[in-house]
Design a protein around this motif. Structure first.
Motif, PDB file in Angstrom:
ATOM      1  N   UNK A 120     -30.691 -35.503  79.168  1.00  0.00           N
ATOM      2  CA  UNK A 120     -30.808 -36.020  77.941  1.00  0.00           C
ATOM      3  C   UNK A 120     -29.583 -36.670  77.435  1.00  0.00           C
ATOM      4  N   UNK A 121     -29.936 -37.857  77.052  1.00  0.00           N
ATOM      5  CA  UNK A 121     -28.752 -38.454  76.509  1.00  0.00           C
ATOM      6  C   UNK A 121     -28.343 -37.994  75.180  1.00  0.00           C
ATOM      7  N   UNK A 122     -26.874 -37.584  75.301  1.00  0.00           N
ATOM      8  CA  UNK A 122     -26.223 -37.015  73.944  1.00  0.00           C
ATOM      9  C   UNK A 122     -25.440 -37.777  73.454  1.00  0.00           C
ATOM     10  N   UNK A 123     -24.884 -38.754  73.836  1.00  0.00           N
ATOM     11  CA  UNK A 123     -23.806 -39.702  73.319  1.00  0.00           C
ATOM     12  C   UNK A 123     -23.804 -40.939  73.987  1.00  0.00           C
ATOM     13  N   UNK A 124     -23.601 -42.162  73.301  1.00  0.00           N
ATOM     14  CA  UNK A 124     -23.476 -43.369  73.887  1.00  0.00           C
ATOM     15  C   UNK A 124     -22.372 -44.057  73.174  1.00  0.00           C
ATOM     16  N   UNK A 125     -21.176 -44.576  73.821  1.00  0.00           N
ATOM     17  CA  UNK A 125     -20.063 -44.999  73.379  1.00  0.00           C
ATOM     18  C   UNK A 125     -19.444 -46.393  74.172  1.00  0.00           C
ATOM     19  N   UNK A 126     -18.814 -47.019  73.293  1.00  0.00           N
ATOM     20  CA  UNK A 126     -18.069 -48.132  74.196  1.00  0.00           C
ATOM     21  C   UNK A 126     -17.109 -47.463  75.188  1.00  0.00           C
ATOM     22  N   UNK A 127     -16.705 -48.180  76.390  1.00  0.00           N
ATOM     23  CA  UNK A 127     -15.944 -47.770  77.419  1.00  0.00           C
ATOM     24  C   UNK A 127     -14.894 -48.727  77.504  1.00  0.00           C
ATOM     25  N   UNK A 129     -21.853 -41.058  82.561  1.00  0.00           N
ATOM     26  CA  UNK A 129     -22.144 -42.447  83.278  1.00  0.00           C
ATOM     27  C   UNK A 129     -21.745 -43.615  82.779  1.00  0.00           C
ATOM     28  N   UNK A 130     -20.774 -44.385  83.458  1.00  0.00           N
ATOM     29  CA  UNK A 130     -20.042 -45.558  83.010  1.00  0.00           C
ATOM     30  C   UNK A 130     -21.223 -46.600  83.490  1.00  0.00           C
ATOM     31  N   UNK A 131     -21.825 -47.362  82.321  1.00  0.00           N
ATOM     32  CA  UNK A 131     -22.740 -48.148  82.671  1.00  0.00           C
ATOM     33  C   UNK A 131     -22.061 -49.799  82.388  1.00  0.00           C
ATOM     34  N   UNK A 132     -21.966 -50.597  83.260  1.00  0.00           N
ATOM     35  CA  UNK A 132     -21.546 -51.843  83.345  1.00  0.00           C
ATOM     36  C   UNK A 132     -22.680 -52.905  83.226  1.00  0.00           C
ATOM     37  N   UNK A 133     -22.328 -54.268  83.107  1.00  0.00           N
ATOM     38  CA  UNK A 133     -23.279 -55.313  83.086  1.00  0.00           C
ATOM     39  C   UNK A 133     -24.192 -55.338  84.425  1.00  0.00           C
ATOM     40  N   UNK A 156     -32.459 -40.828  83.993  1.00  0.00           N
ATOM     41  CA  UNK A 156     -32.071 -40.247  85.521  1.00  0.00           C
ATOM     42  C   UNK A 156     -30.991 -41.502  85.616  1.00  0.00           C
ATOM     43  N   UNK A 157     -29.778 -41.025  86.116  1.00  0.00           N
ATOM     44  CA  UNK A 157     -28.796 -42.008  86.474  1.00  0.00           C
ATOM     45  C   UNK A 157     -28.690 -41.851  88.020  1.00  0.00           C
ATOM     46  N   UNK A 158     -28.515 -42.946  88.613  1.00  0.00           N
ATOM     47  CA  UNK A 158     -28.080 -43.043  89.894  1.00  0.00           C
ATOM     48  C   UNK A 158     -26.932 -43.592  90.204  1.00  0.00           C
ATOM     49  N   UNK A 179     -20.224 -45.800  77.815  1.00  0.00           N
ATOM     50  CA  UNK A 179     -20.151 -44.373  78.512  1.00  0.00           C
ATOM     51  C   UNK A 179     -21.403 -43.701  77.892  1.00  0.00           C
ATOM     52  N   UNK A 180     -22.335 -43.457  78.669  1.00  0.00           N
ATOM     53  CA  UNK A 180     -23.193 -42.620  78.542  1.00  0.00           C
ATOM     54  C   UNK A 180     -23.455 -41.306  78.933  1.00  0.00           C
ATOM     55  N   UNK A 181     -23.237 -40.341  77.930  1.00  0.00           N
ATOM     56  CA  UNK A 181     -23.315 -38.865  78.297  1.00  0.00           C
ATOM     57  C   UNK A 181     -24.288 -38.218  78.403  1.00  0.00           C
TER      58      UNK A 181
END
Length: 163
Positions: free
Chosen positions: A10-17, A44-48, A65-67, A31-33
């Motif tokens: 479960x996503x608990x936090x989304x913030x700028x990285x 997870x570091x999410x990029x473009x 699910x993050x891969x 940054x998705x926790x």
């Protein structure tokens, strides 16, 4: 061939990285926790370049699910932090597998075999049609029912080729 690892929760936090690129990447990386409910946490570091299946918006509270590339170097920090290659938001009646599929269209873990029908859409990440055989490639497979055998067999709804 990428060695895909995954983490589901479960996503608990989304913030700028912040990338430290003097404002050039500001706001472009997140940054998705994700917490799995058993106490394990992954950032997870999410990029473009991260591919979101169905181009969905992910928010706090979503099951995802993050891969990531299991062979890529990772910082030795807690919680672990991985560069997300593919993110999948849970959707009812839809299964997703991200893996390398061989010449027989069997996944690298030997658990899923694909039967491609004329109705299976085979696409690139940009939404354009892929005109070649998807065998021997890294694929995102979106599918429904499977057979009760090993490997399970399915006719996918859609395949996204990770070139």
């Amino acid at each position: 061939m990428t060695n895909f690892y995954s983490f589901h929760g479960t996503v608990t936090l989304i913030s700028d990285f912040f990338t430290g690129q003097n404002g050039k990447g500001e706001g472009c990386y997140k940054l998705i926790t994700v917490e799995n409910g058993l106490g394990a946490i992954v950032n997870f570091v999410v990029s473009p370049a991260t591919y979101f299946v169905d181009h969905v918006m992910v928010t706090v509270g979503d099951r995802v699910t993050g891969y990531y590339d299991g062979d890529a170097p990772a910082l030795l920090i807690y919680p672990p932090q991985y560069q997300a290659l593919v993110m999948v938001k849970d959707t009812p009646n839809q299964n997703v597998k991200v893996d390398y599929f061989n010449s027989q269209l069997v996944s690298s873990d030997g658990r899923l075999q694909l039967n491609i029908s004329p109705f299976t859409k085979v696409l690139l990440t940009n939404g354009q049609l892929f005109s070649r055989n998807p065998a021997n490639r890294d694929l995102i497979v979106i599918y429904g029912p499977v057979t009760n055998r090993v490997p399970a067999k399915t006719t996918p709804y859609r395949i996204i080729v990770l070139c």
